[in-house]
Design a protein around this motif. Structure first.
Motif, short mmCIF file in Angstrom:
data_model
loop_
_atom_site.label_atom_id
_atom_site.label_comp_id
_atom_site.label_asym_id
_atom_site.label_seq_id
_atom_site.Cartn_x
_atom_site.Cartn_y
_atom_site.Cartn_z
N THR A 167 -1.72 1.60 -10.26
CA THR A 167 -2.08 1.75 -11.66
C THR A 167 -3.37 0.99 -11.95
O THR A 167 -3.89 0.26 -11.09
N GLY A 168 -3.87 1.08 -13.16
CA GLY A 168 -5.16 0.52 -13.49
C GLY A 168 -5.18 -0.97 -13.72
O GLY A 168 -6.24 -1.59 -13.71
N SER A 169 -4.01 -1.58 -13.91
CA SER A 169 -3.94 -3.02 -14.14
C SER A 169 -2.63 -3.54 -13.56
O SER A 169 -1.76 -2.75 -13.16
N GLY A 170 -2.49 -4.86 -13.48
CA GLY A 170 -1.26 -5.44 -12.96
C GLY A 170 -0.05 -5.06 -13.78
O GLY A 170 -0.13 -4.89 -15.00
N ILE A 171 1.10 -4.93 -13.12
CA ILE A 171 2.35 -4.56 -13.79
C ILE A 171 3.23 -5.79 -13.94
O ILE A 171 3.63 -6.40 -12.96
N ILE A 172 3.49 -6.18 -15.19
CA ILE A 172 4.45 -7.24 -15.49
C ILE A 172 5.56 -6.71 -16.40
O ILE A 172 6.33 -7.47 -16.97
N ALA A 173 5.59 -5.39 -16.55
CA ALA A 173 6.59 -4.72 -17.39
C ALA A 173 7.71 -4.18 -16.51
O ALA A 173 7.75 -4.41 -15.29
N ASN A 174 8.62 -3.41 -17.12
CA ASN A 174 9.84 -2.98 -16.45
C ASN A 174 9.90 -1.45 -16.39
O ASN A 174 9.87 -0.78 -17.42
N PRO A 175 10.02 -0.87 -15.19
CA PRO A 175 10.13 0.59 -15.10
C PRO A 175 11.42 1.08 -15.78
O PRO A 175 12.41 0.36 -15.86
N MET A 176 11.37 2.31 -16.27
CA MET A 176 12.56 2.96 -16.81
C MET A 176 12.52 4.42 -16.40
O MET A 176 11.49 4.91 -15.89
N THR A 177 13.62 5.15 -16.61
CA THR A 177 13.66 6.56 -16.24
C THR A 177 14.41 7.35 -17.32
O THR A 177 15.25 6.80 -18.03
N PHE A 178 14.08 8.63 -17.44
CA PHE A 178 14.69 9.46 -18.47
C PHE A 178 14.65 10.92 -18.06
O PHE A 178 13.95 11.30 -17.10
N LEU A 179 15.39 11.73 -18.79
CA LEU A 179 15.42 13.18 -18.59
C LEU A 179 14.66 13.82 -19.75
O LEU A 179 15.05 13.67 -20.91
N ALA A 180 13.57 14.49 -19.45
CA ALA A 180 12.73 15.10 -20.49
C ALA A 180 13.33 16.43 -20.94
O ALA A 180 14.24 16.98 -20.31
N PRO A 181 12.82 16.98 -22.06
CA PRO A 181 13.32 18.27 -22.54
C PRO A 181 13.18 19.41 -21.52
O PRO A 181 13.90 20.41 -21.62
N ASP A 182 12.28 19.25 -20.54
CA ASP A 182 12.15 20.29 -19.52
C ASP A 182 13.23 20.20 -18.44
O ASP A 182 13.23 20.97 -17.48
N GLY A 183 14.16 19.24 -18.61
CA GLY A 183 15.26 19.11 -17.67
C GLY A 183 14.95 18.31 -16.43
O GLY A 183 15.80 18.20 -15.54
N LYS A 184 13.77 17.73 -16.34
CA LYS A 184 13.36 16.98 -15.16
C LYS A 184 13.42 15.47 -15.40
O LYS A 184 13.20 15.00 -16.51
N GLN A 185 13.71 14.74 -14.33
CA GLN A 185 13.73 13.29 -14.38
C GLN A 185 12.33 12.73 -14.22
O GLN A 185 11.56 13.18 -13.36
N TYR A 186 12.00 11.75 -15.06
CA TYR A 186 10.71 11.07 -14.98
C TYR A 186 10.94 9.56 -14.91
O TYR A 186 11.96 9.05 -15.36
N VAL A 187 9.95 8.87 -14.35
CA VAL A 187 9.94 7.41 -14.31
C VAL A 187 8.70 6.95 -15.07
O VAL A 187 7.61 7.51 -14.89
#
Length: 580
Positions: A509-529
């Motif tokens: 990614t463009g900068s350091g990550i100090i946050a927390n990943p999450m995941t969800f199911l979008a309206p298109d029925g696919k899983q995203y992170v």
């Protein structure tokens, strides 16, 4: 059919939504904060095919922590100061903005933010988004329109008070904490009515039992935790009135036991010579009745903290098989370097083992609940105590771990930093630094400054580890697809095998990550992170503020171990969303 009171409807709503794998409606996915998703479209076999699906610029530069919420077909994403909130429409290509809420905060407030202007996330309930601003205002926002419904003030930035923790809604109450331990703030937790904003109760971390909300229903298995008004008698004079114990971490809830759990931070000042005694109830895990705030039990991990081992890290709730029986436990990876497995009904410590380099104590005595200290690693005014592990940043900071019921393992971002520490006299002045220590930090044994580990909380054993150059400052996400995600301060989002730790995929990614990943199911029925990139926080503030390794503006004099973070990452906040 009888109409339920609104609080019951809101509570039932959250209990139902946390079980919906497609949504992410609580800061830690569920009340247990295990950050585990049962979604399994993305697996250890196909995660190598993840691609960036869309991005969203947050429009700010400093550190970004926490994770977005997904409620229905809308994603709610937050920023650090000035704490803007955006609602993104997941039904449309690229998820355009539905509405934006932009608070008008005093530009001077960041001056009293100890460790960057981060914010750890939003809460949702009953059609409202709840935001806690850096200036201590808590706001209820209409989730559909972005219109402000109510706003209440919890503290005074002029006294050094801020809020950086994500709220938690329980029944008809929104729970928030307070930051500012380095400014002599006396910590507290507040419950406000989600409909009106009216304060229902407030529990302090120090002071008489009437302030701490300790009454007849309180109990502890440890003698050192028993007695009246310990929040006063374990302090010298009136030191408890500026005693720290702030509550800037995470909150969890057990609906069956009806108990709220959270932890308190370091005592003020950092100079331990000024505050003899156990300094209760700093460095403490509390279990409280969420309706009244009354404490059921408390456990102090580091009495008379001499090292700034802030105790605010998350308390993950899990039911684990131990010695042939299922135990309802709370698992806490403390900055002091011990991983605790605690009976969440009684506060009894079942397991306490080191999960990194620790030399200030040899062990935790399970009979007394007290750490067995190493005298030469103690600190005091006028003496430079050397080679203490871990450093004040802790073996783990607040970046949350995850737990997979599928593997039975906890996935923990850890730090490998040690320090020299000397207490110095300091006088309290409202709104000014109240620290009183000279601290020098440096990489720990082996030279790597971080490690991402898998931990068995039933035995207190590390199962595997991935060494990282910089402190492991991004939170974890575990999924049913046998994949664990975490971010690094260099900016890599990594996916590893949940059973073995094998690296399966990574994206820069463009900068350091100090946050927390999450995941969800979008309206298109696919899983995203999804994850927010934006370096900052305690360890990353060196990069966020352009501080070099030898820069004298490092403030606390403690950033030497992180002063080269700017060589690995630059500032800038962006939301990244990945899909197959």
């Amino acid at each position: 059919m009888l109409a339920l009171p609104f609080w019951a409807q809101a509570n039932d709503e959250l209990l139902m939504l946390q079980e919906d794998a497609g949504q992410w409606t609580l800061p830690g996915k569920n009340y247990s904060a295990n950050r585990y998703s049962t979604l399994n479209q993305i697996t250890s076999r196909n995660v190598k095919n993840l691609k960036a699906s869309w991005t969203f610029s947050l429009g700010v530069l400093r550190g970004q922590e926490g994770a977005p919420l997904v409620v229905g077909t809308t994603m709610y994403v937050h920023t650090g100061f000035p704490n803007n909130v955006y609602a993104l429409d997941l039904t449309r290509d690229g998820a355009p903005i539905k509405w934006a809420y932009k608070p008008n905060q005093d530009a001077n407030v960041p001056a009293v933010a100890c460790c960057d202007t981060v914010y750890r996330g939003l809460a949702y309930a009953g059609g409202k988004i709840f935001l806690a601003q850096l200036d201590t205002n808590v706001v209820a926002i209409d989730a559909a329109t972005g219109k402000e419904i109510w706003k209440v003030t919890q503290g005074d930035p002029g006294q050094g008070m801020t809020i950086t923790a994500a709220p938690l809604v329980i029944k008809d109450k929104v729970i928030t904490g307070i930051s500012g331990g380095e400014f002599g703030v006396r910590g507290f937790v507040t419950a406000n009515d989600i409909n009106t904003g009216e304060q229902v109760w407030r529990a302090y971390s120090a002071g008489p039992d009437t302030d701490v909300l300790i009454g007849d229903g309180f109990s502890s298995p440890y003698a050192s935790h028993q007695g009246a008004d310990l929040g006063v008698s374990t302090w010298k004079g009136d030191e408890w009135t500026r005693g720290g114990g702030t509550t800037w971490g995470w909150y969890t809830y057990d609906p069956e036991l009806d108990l709220l759990y959270y932890s308190t931070g370091n005592p003020g000042a950092w100079n331990p010579t000024q505050r003899p005694g156990d300094n209760k109830w700093s460095m403490t895990i509390f279990a409280r009745n969420p309706d009244t705030g009354m404490a059921r039990w408390a456990y102090q991990m580091t009495p008379h903290d001499e090292w700034d081992y802030d105790g605010v890290n998350e308390n993950i709730l899990a039911d684990l098989s131990m010695n042939g029986e299922t135990r309802k436990v709370l698992v806490h990876f403390d900055r002091n370097g011990f991983g605790y497995t605690i009976d969440r009904a009684t506060g009894e410590v079942l397991v306490a083992e080191k999960f990194g380099a620790v030399n200030w104590a040899t062990s935790v005595d399970l009979e007394t609940g007290l750490p067995v200290r190493v005298a030469e690693k103690g600190t005091q005014a006028g003496r430079n105590s050397k080679d203490i592990c871990p450093a004040a940043i802790g073996t783990k900071d607040q970046q949350p771990a995850a737990f997979s019921p599928k593997t039975g393992l906890f996935y923990v971002p850890t730090n490998n930093i040690c320090m020299d520490y000397e207490g110095v006299p300091v006088k309290y002045q409202a709104g000014q630094w109240y620290v009183g220590a000279i601290v020098r930090m440096y990489p720990g044994p082996g030279g790597n400054r971080g490690e991402f580990i898998a931990w068995d909380a039933t035995t207190g054993e590390k199962k595997w580890g991935i060494k990282e150059n910089l402190a492991a400052y991004g939170g974890a996400l575990a999924t049913a697809g046998n994949v664990v995600f975490y971010g690094t301060m260099e900016g890599w989002l990594k996916a590893v095998n949940a059973k073995t730790g094998e690296l399966l995929w990574r994206f820069k990614t463009g900068s350091g990550i100090i946050a927390n990943p999450m995941t969800f199911l979008a309206p298109d029925g696919k899983q995203y992170v999804a994850v927010i990139s934006g370096v900052g926080g305690w360890a990353g503030i060196a990069a966020a503020l352009d501080i070099g390794p030898e820069d004298p503006t490092a403030g606390l004099g403690a950033l030497g171990a992180f002063g080269d973070a700017g060589m690995h990452s630059t500032k800038g906040a962006m939301l990244y969303v990945f899909g197959l």
